[in-house]
Design an enzyme around this catalytic site. Structure first.
Site, short mmCIF file in Angstrom:
data_model
loop_
_atom_site.label_atom_id
_atom_site.label_comp_id
_atom_site.label_asym_id
_atom_site.label_seq_id
_atom_site.Cartn_x
_atom_site.Cartn_y
_atom_site.Cartn_z
N SER A 1 21.04 11.48 -1.87
CA SER A 1 21.20 10.70 -3.10
C SER A 1 22.64 10.68 -3.60
O SER A 1 23.11 9.65 -4.09
CB SER A 1 20.27 11.23 -4.19
OG SER A 1 18.94 11.20 -3.77
N HIS B 1 24.10 13.16 -8.29
CA HIS B 1 24.13 11.70 -8.32
C HIS B 1 25.44 11.21 -8.94
O HIS B 1 26.12 10.34 -8.38
CB HIS B 1 22.96 11.15 -9.13
CG HIS B 1 21.63 11.37 -8.49
ND1 HIS B 1 20.46 10.99 -9.10
CD2 HIS B 1 21.26 11.92 -7.31
CE1 HIS B 1 19.44 11.29 -8.33
NE2 HIS B 1 19.90 11.87 -7.22
#
Length: 199
Positions: free
Chosen positions: A135, A181
């Site tokens: 991610s 992220h």
């Protein structure tokens, strides 16, 4: 030696051993999964998870916190849905960005975004946070596509919407390492800016 150590633990702990050796855990002191739930009842009493981690890491040449885990975490995932979503976004955004940057720069961007995600997670997360998944690198690709799209005057509205939805999901979902992220996003955008704006 590594295979002997892994076979001593049996198949019930192999998954835990792999996660512990290659997942990114800032202090490298905790497990992704409770080790007791993975062990057969006959060996529960004589199993020391910290000793097992040390032996596996030594056999594989991996230290308690090594540069290797800052990359390998991006190739492990927490489940089928996790990897499916990341691979879908890679499939959807990757070819466009790879055409813009070229193969080598795209790979460099991906790896640096993964590293940026790990660095942010390490710096800002609780020391027992477990970070796995691509991610951070995927967010880096989104940031890079926004930067490159602005430079090339593409319509980046869809990427912005996708990014916004995923940032919100990251903050609202428990167990999601949103720091990785955002670290990947910032790194991907910065690296892309250097690549597309450099003379």
């Amino acid at each position: 030696a590594a295979f002997q150590i892994l076979s001593d633990f049996g198949p019930e702990t192999l998954a835990a051993a792999v996660y512990r050796a290659f997942a990114f855990i800032p202090a490298r002191l905790s497990l992704l999964i409770d080790p007791q739930s993975l062990l057969p009842s006959r060996s529960t009493l004589d199993y020391d998870p910290q000793e097992a981690l040390t032996q596996i890491n030594e056999a594989l040449g991996v230290g308690r916190l090594s540069i290797l885990t800052l990359f390998t975490y991006a190739f492990l995932h927490g489940g089928w849905l996790h990897i499916a979503f990341n691979m879908y976004v890679l499939f959807a955004l990757g070819p466009t960005l790879e055409r813009i940057l070229g193969h080598g720069r795209f790979l460099l961007l991906y790896l640096l975004a993964a590293l940026g995600g790990a660095a942010a997670s390490y710096t800002f997360s609780d020391y027992q946070t477990v970070s796995v998944g691509a991610s951070g690198a995927i967010f880096g690709l989104m940031g890079a596509l926004i930067v490159a799209g602005k430079r090339l005057r593409y319509d980046i509205t869809q990427v912005l919407v996708l990014l916004g939805i995923n940032v919100v999901i990251g903050f609202l979902s428990p167990g999601v390492d949103w720091r990785a992220h955002l670290g990947g996003l910032a790194t991907g955008a910065a690296v892309a800016a250097i690549m597309v704006f450099a003379p």
